[in-house]
Design a protein around this motif. Sequence first.
Motif, PDB file in Angstrom:
ATOM      1  N   PRO A   9       0.834  -1.294   0.211  1.00 36.85           N
ATOM      2  CA  PRO A   9       0.203   0.031   0.114  1.00 36.85           C
ATOM      3  C   PRO A   9       0.801   1.312   0.423  1.00 36.85           C
ATOM      4  O   PRO A   9       2.098   1.011   0.209  1.00 36.85           O
ATOM      5  N   GLU A  10       0.073   2.039  -0.297  1.00 34.09           N
ATOM      6  CA  GLU A  10       0.656   3.821  -0.675  1.00 34.09           C
ATOM      7  C   GLU A  10       1.202   4.370   0.927  1.00 34.09           C
ATOM      8  O   GLU A  10       0.047   3.947   2.232  1.00 34.09           O
ATOM      9  N   SER A  11       1.942   4.973   1.195  1.00 35.10           N
ATOM     10  CA  SER A  11       2.029   5.525   3.285  1.00 35.10           C
ATOM     11  C   SER A  11       0.201   6.217   3.120  1.00 35.10           C
ATOM     12  O   SER A  11       0.210   7.115   1.680  1.00 35.10           O
ATOM     13  N   ASP A  12      -0.214   6.679   3.599  1.00 32.32           N
ATOM     14  CA  ASP A  12      -1.381   7.288   4.552  1.00 32.32           C
ATOM     15  C   ASP A  12      -3.009   6.835   3.590  1.00 32.32           C
ATOM     16  O   ASP A  12      -4.155   7.009   3.990  1.00 32.32           O
ATOM     17  N   ASP A  13      -2.932   5.777   2.805  1.00 26.66           N
ATOM     18  CA  ASP A  13      -4.013   4.373   2.842  1.00 26.66           C
ATOM     19  C   ASP A  13      -4.533   3.705   4.140  1.00 26.66           C
ATOM     20  O   ASP A  13      -3.528   4.029   4.976  1.00 26.66           O
ATOM     21  N   ASP A  30      -2.596  -8.608   9.790  1.00 27.09           N
ATOM     22  CA  ASP A  30      -2.525  -9.142   8.113  1.00 27.09           C
ATOM     23  C   ASP A  30      -3.294  -7.902   7.454  1.00 27.09           C
ATOM     24  O   ASP A  30      -4.547  -7.614   8.145  1.00 27.09           O
ATOM     25  N   LEU A  31      -2.658  -7.511   6.641  1.00 27.78           N
ATOM     26  CA  LEU A  31      -3.499  -6.474   5.677  1.00 27.78           C
ATOM     27  C   LEU A  31      -4.134  -7.758   5.222  1.00 27.78           C
ATOM     28  O   LEU A  31      -3.570  -7.694   3.873  1.00 27.78           O
ATOM     29  N   ASP A  32      -5.696  -7.553   5.240  1.00 26.36           N
ATOM     30  CA  ASP A  32      -6.703  -8.545   4.268  1.00 26.36           C
ATOM     31  C   ASP A  32      -6.274  -7.895   2.710  1.00 26.36           C
ATOM     32  O   ASP A  32      -6.585  -9.530   1.697  1.00 26.36           O
ATOM     33  N   GLU A  33      -6.020  -7.117   2.551  1.00 29.34           N
ATOM     34  CA  GLU A  33      -6.148  -6.863   0.521  1.00 29.34           C
ATOM     35  C   GLU A  33      -4.770  -6.867   0.055  1.00 29.34           C
ATOM     36  O   GLU A  33      -4.475  -7.174  -0.743  1.00 29.34           O
ATOM     37  N   TYR A  34      -3.402  -7.247   1.126  1.00 35.32           N
ATOM     38  CA  TYR A  34      -2.236  -7.549   0.581  1.00 35.32           C
ATOM     39  C   TYR A  34      -1.376  -8.980   0.305  1.00 35.32           C
ATOM     40  O   TYR A  34      -0.594  -8.882  -0.017  1.00 35.32           O
ATOM     41  N   VAL A  67      -1.851   3.914   7.024  1.00 40.74           N
ATOM     42  CA  VAL A  67      -0.591   3.763   6.753  1.00 40.74           C
ATOM     43  C   VAL A  67       0.435   4.292   6.985  1.00 40.74           C
ATOM     44  O   VAL A  67       0.643   5.451   7.057  1.00 40.74           O
ATOM     45  N   LEU A  68       1.453   4.798   7.891  1.00 39.83           N
ATOM     46  CA  LEU A  68       2.250   5.207   8.285  1.00 39.83           C
ATOM     47  C   LEU A  68       3.532   5.576   7.899  1.00 39.83           C
ATOM     48  O   LEU A  68       3.812   6.761   6.996  1.00 39.83           O
ATOM     49  N   ASN A  69       4.525   3.696   7.549  1.00 40.32           N
ATOM     50  CA  ASN A  69       5.791   4.491   7.073  1.00 40.32           C
ATOM     51  C   ASN A  69       5.462   2.882   6.252  1.00 40.32           C
ATOM     52  O   ASN A  69       5.346   1.936   6.698  1.00 40.32           O
ATOM     53  N   ARG A  82      -5.464   4.995  15.787  1.00 38.76           N
ATOM     54  CA  ARG A  82      -5.992   5.915  16.239  1.00 38.76           C
ATOM     55  C   ARG A  82      -5.941   7.181  15.377  1.00 38.76           C
ATOM     56  O   ARG A  82      -7.499   8.098  15.982  1.00 38.76           O
ATOM     57  N   ARG A  83      -5.588   7.041  14.466  1.00 43.70           N
ATOM     58  CA  ARG A  83      -5.350   7.763  13.729  1.00 43.70           C
ATOM     59  C   ARG A  83      -6.894   8.521  12.256  1.00 43.70           C
ATOM     60  O   ARG A  83      -6.575   8.815  11.398  1.00 43.70           O
TER      61      ARG A  83
END
Length: 258
Positions: A9-13, A30-34, A67-69, A82-83
């Motif tokens: 994914p991309e940052s901020d997604d 786990d990222l369900d889509e990735y 997604v942060l980093n 939290r964001r």
Amino acid sequence: MFYKKPDYPESDDIVLCTVKKILPHSTFVDLDEYGKEAMIHISEIAAGRIRNIRDYVRENKKVVCKVLNIDKAKGYIDLSLRRVNQAQRISKVKEFEQEQKAEKILEDVGKKLKMDLKTIYEKAGYNIINSYGNLTSFFYDIVNDKADFKKLNIPNNIANTLTEIVKEKIKPIEVSITGILKLESDASNGIELIKKTLEHVNNFNKNAIKITYVGAPRYRILVKAKDYKTAESILREASLSALEFMKKLKGKAEFIRA
């Protein structure tokens, strides 16, 4: 879901995750889509001091994160719980549920054509996602007779079966808007003139317009259409036509957009 997005994914997604492991100061999901693993540090679980991380997350539960980093070289993905605000959370869950339903439709197409889901993706699903970004958007194009199967190189047998099942299971998107029409006449046959005006408005677009009595001299105009732009255009033109029609009958008319 069977389909997993390639790469990262991309940052901020905003991503949907399943909680897998909870440690004292972090949570792994786990990222369900990735089909990839990511981490949420305790500082990104919730605002303020957290005494027990399990008050906020539980194993096997779904959470929506930001997604942060990303460190592709090391395979690290840092997330924040939290964001994510309530609107983003609701939107992401709805989007994922729609794609689950869309994938189930692909599966039904495969069963009817005696193909497994993997084969249906190879022959149609991947091409759809590469072009549209998801299955759902293309399925709505099918519902609205805008889908170009040839452009996506989808075989005729799959295109025909997909069209049949999609139109059976997905209804066109419809929006509704309303306005209030105030009609008055001092003529002896004023009631008849008002009725004529309402019939005129109703006949303007019988498929999209519905008129209901609110209380003299107010009548509600309800317009249904496939999108807001179309609905607004119909309502605007119908109301202007009503005002002109009533004016010719020497009556009074006013339109109030609800």
